[in-house]
Design a protein around this motif. Structure first.
Motif, PDB file in Angstrom:
ATOM      1  N   GLY A  77       2.891  -1.221   9.806  1.00 39.51           N
ATOM      2  CA  GLY A  77       1.601  -1.168   9.103  1.00 39.51           C
ATOM      3  C   GLY A  77       0.694  -0.080   9.650  1.00 39.51           C
ATOM      4  O   GLY A  77       0.042   0.644   8.895  1.00 39.51           O
ATOM      5  N   ALA A  78       0.660   0.069  10.970  1.00 35.41           N
ATOM      6  CA  ALA A  78      -0.166   1.106  11.585  1.00 35.41           C
ATOM      7  C   ALA A  78       0.341   2.497  11.219  1.00 35.41           C
ATOM      8  O   ALA A  78      -0.450   3.407  10.942  1.00 35.41           O
ATOM      9  N   LEU A  79       1.655   2.663  11.222  1.00 36.90           N
ATOM     10  CA  LEU A  79       2.222   3.963  10.855  1.00 36.90           C
ATOM     11  C   LEU A  79       1.919   4.309   9.404  1.00 36.90           C
ATOM     12  O   LEU A  79       1.578   5.449   9.080  1.00 36.90           O
ATOM     13  N   LEU A  80       2.041   3.324   8.526  1.00 40.48           N
ATOM     14  CA  LEU A  80       1.717   3.563   7.116  1.00 40.48           C
ATOM     15  C   LEU A  80       0.230   3.831   6.922  1.00 40.48           C
ATOM     16  O   LEU A  80      -0.162   4.680   6.119  1.00 40.48           O
ATOM     17  N   ALA A  81      -0.598   3.109   7.665  1.00 38.65           N
ATOM     18  CA  ALA A  81      -2.050   3.287   7.538  1.00 38.65           C
ATOM     19  C   ALA A  81      -2.492   4.658   8.027  1.00 38.65           C
ATOM     20  O   ALA A  81      -3.518   5.173   7.588  1.00 38.65           O
ATOM     21  N   ALA A  82      -1.707   5.254   8.896  1.00 41.49           N
ATOM     22  CA  ALA A  82      -2.056   6.584   9.412  1.00 41.49           C
ATOM     23  C   ALA A  82      -2.113   7.620   8.295  1.00 41.49           C
ATOM     24  O   ALA A  82      -2.796   8.643   8.437  1.00 41.49           O
ATOM     25  N   ILE A  83      -1.455   7.349   7.197  1.00 42.97           N
ATOM     26  CA  ILE A  83      -1.516   8.249   6.038  1.00 42.97           C
ATOM     27  C   ILE A  83      -2.952   8.381   5.541  1.00 42.97           C
ATOM     28  O   ILE A  83      -3.345   9.421   5.011  1.00 42.97           O
ATOM     29  N   MET A  84      -3.745   7.337   5.743  1.00 47.63           N
ATOM     30  CA  MET A  84      -5.112   7.306   5.219  1.00 47.63           C
ATOM     31  C   MET A  84      -6.149   7.903   6.176  1.00 47.63           C
ATOM     32  O   MET A  84      -7.320   7.983   5.835  1.00 47.63           O
ATOM     33  N   LEU A  85      -5.740   8.327   7.354  1.00 52.02           N
ATOM     34  CA  LEU A  85      -6.691   8.879   8.328  1.00 52.02           C
ATOM     35  C   LEU A  85      -7.470  10.043   7.730  1.00 52.02           C
ATOM     36  O   LEU A  85      -6.891  10.951   7.136  1.00 52.02           O
ATOM     37  N   GLY A  86      -8.789  10.004   7.876  1.00 54.74           N
ATOM     38  CA  GLY A  86      -9.646  11.092   7.426  1.00 54.74           C
ATOM     39  C   GLY A  86      -9.946  11.091   5.945  1.00 54.74           C
ATOM     40  O   GLY A  86     -10.534  12.044   5.434  1.00 54.74           O
ATOM     41  N   ARG A  87      -9.601  10.058   5.233  1.00 57.74           N
ATOM     42  CA  ARG A  87      -9.835  10.005   3.782  1.00 57.74           C
ATOM     43  C   ARG A  87     -11.015   9.073   3.475  1.00 57.74           C
ATOM     44  O   ARG A  87     -11.304   8.157   4.221  1.00 57.74           O
ATOM     45  N   HIS A  88     -11.646   9.344   2.359  1.00 56.71           N
ATOM     46  CA  HIS A  88     -12.742   8.482   1.912  1.00 56.71           C
ATOM     47  C   HIS A  88     -12.212   7.094   1.561  1.00 56.71           C
ATOM     48  O   HIS A  88     -11.117   6.954   1.027  1.00 56.71           O
ATOM     49  N   HIS A  89     -12.980   6.079   1.868  1.00 60.70           N
ATOM     50  CA  HIS A  89     -12.665   4.670   1.564  1.00 60.70           C
ATOM     51  C   HIS A  89     -11.388   4.188   2.255  1.00 60.70           C
ATOM     52  O   HIS A  89     -10.751   3.245   1.795  1.00 60.70           O
ATOM     53  N   ALA A  90     -11.022   4.840   3.345  1.00 64.95           N
ATOM     54  CA  ALA A  90      -9.781   4.483   4.051  1.00 64.95           C
ATOM     55  C   ALA A  90      -9.794   3.036   4.512  1.00 64.95           C
ATOM     56  O   ALA A  90      -8.796   2.327   4.382  1.00 64.95           O
ATOM     57  N   ARG A  91     -10.925   2.586   5.050  1.00 60.77           N
ATOM     58  CA  ARG A  91     -11.000   1.207   5.561  1.00 60.77           C
ATOM     59  C   ARG A  91     -10.702   0.205   4.455  1.00 60.77           C
ATOM     60  O   ARG A  91      -9.890  -0.698   4.620  1.00 60.77           O
ATOM     61  N   ARG A  92     -11.358   0.376   3.334  1.00 61.46           N
ATOM     62  CA  ARG A  92     -11.188  -0.556   2.221  1.00 61.46           C
ATOM     63  C   ARG A  92      -9.755  -0.517   1.678  1.00 61.46           C
ATOM     64  O   ARG A  92      -9.153  -1.554   1.409  1.00 61.46           O
ATOM     65  N   ILE A  93      -9.223   0.673   1.525  1.00 67.01           N
ATOM     66  CA  ILE A  93      -7.871   0.815   0.983  1.00 67.01           C
ATOM     67  C   ILE A  93      -6.846   0.184   1.918  1.00 67.01           C
ATOM     68  O   ILE A  93      -5.969  -0.566   1.476  1.00 67.01           O
ATOM     69  N   VAL A  94      -6.945   0.468   3.209  1.00 65.44           N
ATOM     70  CA  VAL A  94      -5.995  -0.091   4.174  1.00 65.44           C
ATOM     71  C   VAL A  94      -6.125  -1.606   4.237  1.00 65.44           C
ATOM     72  O   VAL A  94      -5.124  -2.325   4.274  1.00 65.44           O
TER      73      VAL A  94
END
Length: 131
Positions: free
Chosen positions: A53-70
Motif C-alpha cells: 500500500g505504501a509503495l502504491l501510494a508513493a505514486i501520489m506523492l506531490g499531487r493535489h488531493h493526494a491525501r483524500r485519494i490515497v
C-alpha cells in the motif's frame, strides 16, 4: 511501522480466537479440503499489505488531493479484501469468517490513514506560508 503493529495485533487476535475455540479453517484456492490458517500468515499478511500500500501510494506523492485519494483508494481496497473471508464456502463457519475480518479492520484502521497523512503532507502548497 503501522504495518508491523497491525501484524502483531492481528496475531494477538488470532491467538485469542484460537484460545476461544475458533477453528480458523478456510478453503484455500485450488484445495478441496479445509485448512487451518497458519499463525505466521496473520503476522505477515498485514505487514505485506502495508508495504505494498505504501509503495502504491508513493505514486501520489506531490499531487493535489493526494491525501483524500490515497485514503479512499485504501478504504476501497480494504473493503474488497474483506471478500476473501466472506466468500468462503458453506463449510467454513461464520465465527471463523468474522474473526478473519478483524485483522482487515485493524490493518485499515492503522495503515490507511497513516499512509494517507504521509502522502498528503507532500501535496503542493501544503506547508506554504499564509499570505
Amino acid at each position: 511501522v503501522t504495518g508491523a503493529w497491525s501484524g502483531l495485533l492481528s496475531l494477538v487476535i488470532y491467538a485469542v480466537g484460537r484460545l476461544l475455540g475458533v477453528p480458523f479453517e478456510v478453503m484455500r484456492p485450488g484445495s478441496d479440503s479445509l485448512q487451518v490458517v497458519p499463525w505466521f500468515l496473520m503476522l505477515l499478511a498485514p505487514l505485506l499489505a502495508a508495504v505494498v500500500g505504501a509503495l502504491l501510494a508513493a505514486i501520489m506523492l506531490g499531487r493535489h488531493h493526494a491525501r483524500r485519494i490515497v485514503f479512499w483508494a485504501g478504504t476501497v481496497i480494504a473493503v474488497l479484501s474483506c471478500a476473501s473471508p466472506l466468500m468462503q464456502p458453506d463449510d467454513v463457519i461464520w465465527s471463523t469468517r468474522i474473526w478473519l475480518l478483524i485483522p482487515h479492520v485493524i490493518t485499515w484502521f492503522l495503515v490507511v490513514p497513516q499512509i494517507a497523512r504521509i502522502v498528503g503532507d507532500s501535496e503542493p502548497g501544503m506547508f506554504a506560508p499564509e499570505q
